[in-house]
Design an enzyme around this catalytic site. Structure first.
Site, PDB file in Angstrom:
ATOM      1  N   LYS A 119       0.841  -1.209   0.000  1.00 50.22           N
ATOM      2  CA  LYS A 119       0.000   0.000   0.000  1.00 50.22           C
ATOM      3  C   LYS A 119       0.867   1.246   0.000  1.00 50.22           C
ATOM      4  O   LYS A 119       0.655   2.174  -0.786  1.00 50.22           O
ATOM      5  CB  LYS A 119      -0.891   0.000   1.243  1.00 50.22           C
ATOM      6  N   ASN A 120       1.891   1.254   0.828  1.00 54.74           N
ATOM      7  CA  ASN A 120       2.677   2.483   1.015  1.00 54.74           C
ATOM      8  C   ASN A 120       3.728   2.712  -0.061  1.00 54.74           C
ATOM      9  O   ASN A 120       4.364   3.767  -0.081  1.00 54.74           O
ATOM     10  CB  ASN A 120       3.294   2.516   2.422  1.00 54.74           C
ATOM     11  N   ARG A 128      -5.172  11.036   3.997  1.00 57.39           N
ATOM     12  CA  ARG A 128      -4.106  12.019   4.166  1.00 57.39           C
ATOM     13  C   ARG A 128      -3.066  11.903   3.055  1.00 57.39           C
ATOM     14  O   ARG A 128      -2.547  12.905   2.560  1.00 57.39           O
ATOM     15  CB  ARG A 128      -3.466  11.774   5.527  1.00 57.39           C
ATOM     16  N   CYS A 162      -4.970  12.721  12.154  1.00 57.93           N
ATOM     17  CA  CYS A 162      -5.811  11.514  12.091  1.00 57.93           C
ATOM     18  C   CYS A 162      -5.685  10.873  13.459  1.00 57.93           C
ATOM     19  O   CYS A 162      -5.185  11.454  14.403  1.00 57.93           O
ATOM     20  CB  CYS A 162      -5.351  10.612  10.967  1.00 57.93           C
ATOM     21  N   ARG A 211       0.150  14.978  12.573  1.00 58.15           N
ATOM     22  CA  ARG A 211       0.659  14.741  11.200  1.00 58.15           C
ATOM     23  C   ARG A 211       0.738  16.016  10.373  1.00 58.15           C
ATOM     24  O   ARG A 211       0.070  16.177   9.355  1.00 58.15           O
ATOM     25  CB  ARG A 211      -0.178  13.668  10.525  1.00 58.15           C
ATOM     26  N   PRO A 212       1.525  16.985  10.825  1.00 60.20           N
ATOM     27  CA  PRO A 212       1.688  18.230  10.061  1.00 60.20           C
ATOM     28  C   PRO A 212       2.402  17.975   8.730  1.00 60.20           C
ATOM     29  O   PRO A 212       2.891  16.878   8.484  1.00 60.20           O
ATOM     30  CB  PRO A 212       2.566  19.061  10.981  1.00 60.20           C
ATOM     31  N   MET A 213       2.458  19.020   7.930  1.00 63.71           N
ATOM     32  CA  MET A 213       3.129  18.902   6.618  1.00 63.71           C
ATOM     33  C   MET A 213       4.244  19.927   6.480  1.00 63.71           C
ATOM     34  O   MET A 213       4.686  20.222   5.368  1.00 63.71           O
ATOM     35  CB  MET A 213       2.097  19.135   5.514  1.00 63.71           C
ATOM     36  N   LEU A 226       7.370  19.923   6.907  1.00 64.07           N
ATOM     37  CA  LEU A 226       8.621  19.540   6.210  1.00 64.07           C
ATOM     38  C   LEU A 226       8.409  19.462   4.691  1.00 64.07           C
ATOM     39  O   LEU A 226       9.284  19.824   3.904  1.00 64.07           O
ATOM     40  CB  LEU A 226       9.134  18.204   6.749  1.00 64.07           C
ATOM     41  N   ASP A 244       4.512   1.026  12.145  1.00 62.97           N
ATOM     42  CA  ASP A 244       3.296   0.364  11.635  1.00 62.97           C
ATOM     43  C   ASP A 244       3.153  -1.069  12.137  1.00 62.97           C
ATOM     44  O   ASP A 244       2.136  -1.704  11.880  1.00 62.97           O
ATOM     45  CB  ASP A 244       3.285   0.372  10.099  1.00 62.97           C
ATOM     46  N   ARG A 259      -8.948  -0.223   4.877  1.00 62.15           N
ATOM     47  CA  ARG A 259      -8.108   0.771   4.181  1.00 62.15           C
ATOM     48  C   ARG A 259      -6.759   0.172   3.831  1.00 62.15           C
ATOM     49  O   ARG A 259      -6.135   0.552   2.845  1.00 62.15           O
ATOM     50  CB  ARG A 259      -7.895   1.998   5.075  1.00 62.15           C
TER      51      ARG A 259
HETATM   52  C1  EPZ Z   1       4.052   7.151   6.098  1.00 63.85           C
HETATM   53  O1  EPZ Z   1       3.251   8.191   6.642  1.00 63.85           O
HETATM   54  C2  EPZ Z   1       3.160   5.919   6.052  1.00 63.85           C
HETATM   55  N1  EPZ Z   1       2.019   6.166   5.178  1.00 63.85           N
HETATM   56  C3  EPZ Z   1       2.686   5.586   7.467  1.00 63.85           C
HETATM   57  O2  EPZ Z   1       1.919   4.364   7.385  1.00 63.85           O
HETATM   58  C4  EPZ Z   1       3.921   5.328   8.339  1.00 63.85           C
HETATM   59  O3  EPZ Z   1       3.494   5.066   9.667  1.00 63.85           O
HETATM   60  C5  EPZ Z   1       4.822   6.565   8.319  1.00 63.85           C
HETATM   61  O4  EPZ Z   1       5.175   6.878   6.952  1.00 63.85           O
HETATM   62  C6  EPZ Z   1       6.104   6.371   9.114  1.00 63.85           C
HETATM   63  O5  EPZ Z   1       6.789   5.273   8.637  1.00 63.85           O
HETATM   64  C7  EPZ Z   1       2.195   6.076   3.834  1.00 63.85           C
HETATM   65  O6  EPZ Z   1       3.270   5.805   3.347  1.00 63.85           O
HETATM   66  C8  EPZ Z   1       0.982   6.326   2.989  1.00 63.85           C
HETATM   67  P1  EPZ Z   1       6.049  10.627   8.111  1.00 63.85           P
HETATM   68  P2  EPZ Z   1       3.793   9.724   6.607  1.00 63.85           P
HETATM   69  O7  EPZ Z   1       5.942  11.851   7.286  1.00 63.85           O
HETATM   70  O8  EPZ Z   1       4.556   9.954   5.353  1.00 63.85           O
HETATM   71  C9  EPZ Z   1       6.007  13.939  11.485  1.00 63.85           C
HETATM   72  C10 EPZ Z   1       0.057   2.988   7.709  1.00 63.85           C
HETATM   73  O9  EPZ Z   1      -0.434   2.481   8.736  1.00 63.85           O
HETATM   74  N2  EPZ Z   1       6.022  14.903  10.386  1.00 63.85           N
HETATM   75  O10 EPZ Z   1       7.286   9.795   8.030  1.00 63.85           O
HETATM   76  O11 EPZ Z   1       2.667  10.612   6.927  1.00 63.85           O
HETATM   77  C11 EPZ Z   1       4.678  13.185  11.570  1.00 63.85           C
HETATM   78  O12 EPZ Z   1       3.737  13.930  12.317  1.00 63.85           O
HETATM   79  C12 EPZ Z   1       0.522   4.431   7.748  1.00 63.85           C
HETATM   80  O13 EPZ Z   1       0.211   2.389   6.607  1.00 63.85           O
HETATM   81  C13 EPZ Z   1       6.193  16.249  10.666  1.00 63.85           C
HETATM   82  O14 EPZ Z   1       6.326  16.642  11.837  1.00 63.85           O
HETATM   83  O15 EPZ Z   1       4.806   9.678   7.852  1.00 63.85           O
HETATM   84  C14 EPZ Z   1       5.057  11.906  12.257  1.00 63.85           C
HETATM   85  O16 EPZ Z   1       5.060  12.140  13.662  1.00 63.85           O
HETATM   86  C15 EPZ Z   1       0.298   5.078   9.092  1.00 63.85           C
HETATM   87  N3  EPZ Z   1       6.190  17.147   9.649  1.00 63.85           N
HETATM   88  C16 EPZ Z   1       6.495  11.649  11.774  1.00 63.85           C
HETATM   89  O17 EPZ Z   1       6.947  12.904  11.238  1.00 63.85           O
HETATM   90  C17 EPZ Z   1       6.039  16.763   8.337  1.00 63.85           C
HETATM   91  O18 EPZ Z   1       6.053  17.637   7.442  1.00 63.85           O
HETATM   92  C18 EPZ Z   1       6.600  10.619  10.688  1.00 63.85           C
HETATM   93  O19 EPZ Z   1       5.768  11.050   9.637  1.00 63.85           O
HETATM   94  C19 EPZ Z   1       5.868  15.390   8.070  1.00 63.85           C
HETATM   95  C20 EPZ Z   1       5.875  14.477   9.103  1.00 63.85           C
END
Ligand code: EPZ
Length: 420
Positions: A24-25, A94, A118, A123-125, A127, A307, A399
């Site tokens: 999926k990811n 998201r 969620c 989960r801010p954006m 970065l 995960d 999902r």
């Molecule tokens: C991906 O989410 C995966 N989803 C998640 O899987 C997975 O848990 C996560 O990576 C970590 O491995 C998909 O690939 C679709 P991150 P993502 O950006 O990209 C913080 C599942 O169950 N952060 O690595 O959203 C954020 O809040 C899902 O399949 C910022 O602070 O994860 C989190 O605490 C759940 N600012 C941490 O970083 C940002 O701009 C990791 O987030 C981006 C992220």
């Protein structure tokens, strides 16, 4: 979506062989990346999941022509008209935010509603946006919408991520693929799904190297071409089956799996006394009467994956001894703890750490899934528990898992899906 439930009869012992689906990811960013080119891209071995269908809806909403043939999706993004994603689509998933990089790179404009948090965290954006700004994008955040535009196109630059965000790394790779000049992403995420995205982009003619390490180098090109790509197997689906074998004292062999992607999970299962036999593209897991308690700390890849934390916590709830489970990636990813307590687990939360005192066994209860992996964890716990369990909120499970009952029941699970 009508809310459905699982009725799960406990004390199953899962035995047999199961083929792992496409990831999926890996699928979600790769489908978003099809927006980067105006030729047809074919993506194969896709899992049949709600999230994949949502990404198909996003591409269609933007004007791409998307045909699904079984586990294959053929995307023609030559006729993209809209550059905005509706609130409804963003709220459904998201990961729709992964269209930011591609749309900005190819069209110079994109507008999405803020995906919001969620169940596992805010989960801010920041970065994602900081990196795009560094490449010359002008970002406006107003009324819950994010607008990004590039009056002078995207310029290659040096980006250092404050943390190895998977989504930010993916968005910036896709944006940089068509930028003017060279982009270096430092402190990049190293997940296998990043490597698969690089493979896909390179097959479209992108000049990218370094995925899988903490430094990714992208040399922008004028345009990308169509391609065909088969996504990698889903390491989290695989890990979930491995814990299912361990928690039910079963014996499951996985096929279509890349063992190295599961090194951290294999190591922890072995530490817990579970027998794991690894061959080139198969993994066999034989459970034990009672696993030993082990400590877990979730980390970015190749550390123990967040995960897999809920599933492993369920296993530790029946382990011999006390285990300390620390969740370092998301700030609110212990919603499954209260539900496991209802099944007789003895777990104490202290901030982002769970202290799990193993009990000899769990008993069935009425429990509710709050998110995808918590739902999977509760399903595994219910398979191992005495009596029956009613699991609500299984739309979360759908999902990320393809009709879980269809793949687990042939192994000996007894899961019935009912409309509530
Ligand atoms: C991906 O989410 C995966 N989803 C998640 O899987 C997975 O848990 C996560 O990576 C970590 O491995 C998909 O690939 C679709 P991150 P993502 O950006 O990209 C913080 C599942 O169950 N952060 O690595 O959203 C954020 O809040 C899902 O399949 C910022 O602070 O994860 C989190 O605490 C759940 N600012 C941490 O970083 C940002 O701009 C990791 O987030 C981006 C992220």
């Amino acid at each position: 979506m009508s809310s459905q439930k699982f009725l799960i009869v406990g004390k199953s012992r899962l035995k047999g062989t199961v083929k792992i689906n496409g990831s999926k990811n890996a699928t979600l960013p790769i489908l978003a990346a099809t927006l980067l080119c105006s030729e047809t891209a074919t993506v194969k071995d896709l899992p049949n999941l709600h999230d994949v269908n949502t990404m198909k809806d996003v591409l269609t909403y933007l004007g791409a022509r998307v045909n699904r043939e079984g586990r294959k999706m053929i995307v023609d993004s030559s006729e993209v008209q809209s550059l905005e994603i509706s609130e409804d689509l963003m709220r459904r998933m998201r990961a729709s935010n992964l269209v930011l990089g591609p749309l900005l790179a190819r069209f110079g404009y994109v507008k999405i509603s803020y995906p919001g948090g969620c169940n596992i965290g805010s989960r801010p954006m920041n970065l994602h946006l900081k990196g795009l700004q560094a490449m010359g994008a002008v970002i406006t955040e107003k009324f819950g919408y994010i607008t990004a535009e590039t009056p002078f196109g995207l310029q290659g630059t040096e980006i250092h991520l404050d943390m190895p965000s998977v989504g930010a790394t993916e968005n910036l790779m896709m944006a940089a693929a068509l930028a003017d000049g060279i982009t270096t992403i430092r402190n990049a995420a190293k997940e296998p799904e990043i490597v698969d995205l690089q493979s896909f982009l390179v097959s479209m003619g992108a000049k990218i190297s370094g995925a899988g390490t903490d430094t990714i180098r992208i040399e922008g090109v004028q345009a990308l071409k169509g391609t065909e790509h088969t996504v990698i197997p889903d390491r989290i689906e695989a890990g979930t089956y491995m814990v299912a074998a361990a928690i039910t004292n079963g014996d499951i062999t996985l096929t279509n799996v890349i063992p190295v992607h599961l090194d951290a999970v294999i190591a922890k299962l072995r530490e817990a006394g579970v027998q794991v036999t690894v061959n080139e593209d198969t993994i066999r897991v034989q459970g034990v009467e009672r696993p030993k308690a082990v400590d877990i700390k979730t980390m970015p890849y190749p550390g123990f994956p967040t995960d897999m934390q809920p599933q492993f916590l369920a296993l530790m709830s029946i382990a011999e001894g006390t285990s300390i489970i620390s969740e370092t990636i998301f700030e609110n990813r212990f919603k499954h703890v209260a539900e496991l307590r209802r099944m007789g687990a003895d777990i104490r939360l202290e901030g982002n750490t769970a202290i799990v005192r193993g009990v000899p066994g769990l008993t069935g209860a009425y429990v509710e899934a709050s998110d995808l992996r918590a739902g999977a964890a509760l399903t595994l716990a219910a398979m191992a528990a005495e009596d029956g369990t009613v699991l609500d909120g299984i739309e979360h499970i759908d999902r990320g898992y393809e009709r879980m009952e269809k793949k687990y029941n042939p192994l000996g699970a007894r899961i019935i899906r009912v409309n509530s």
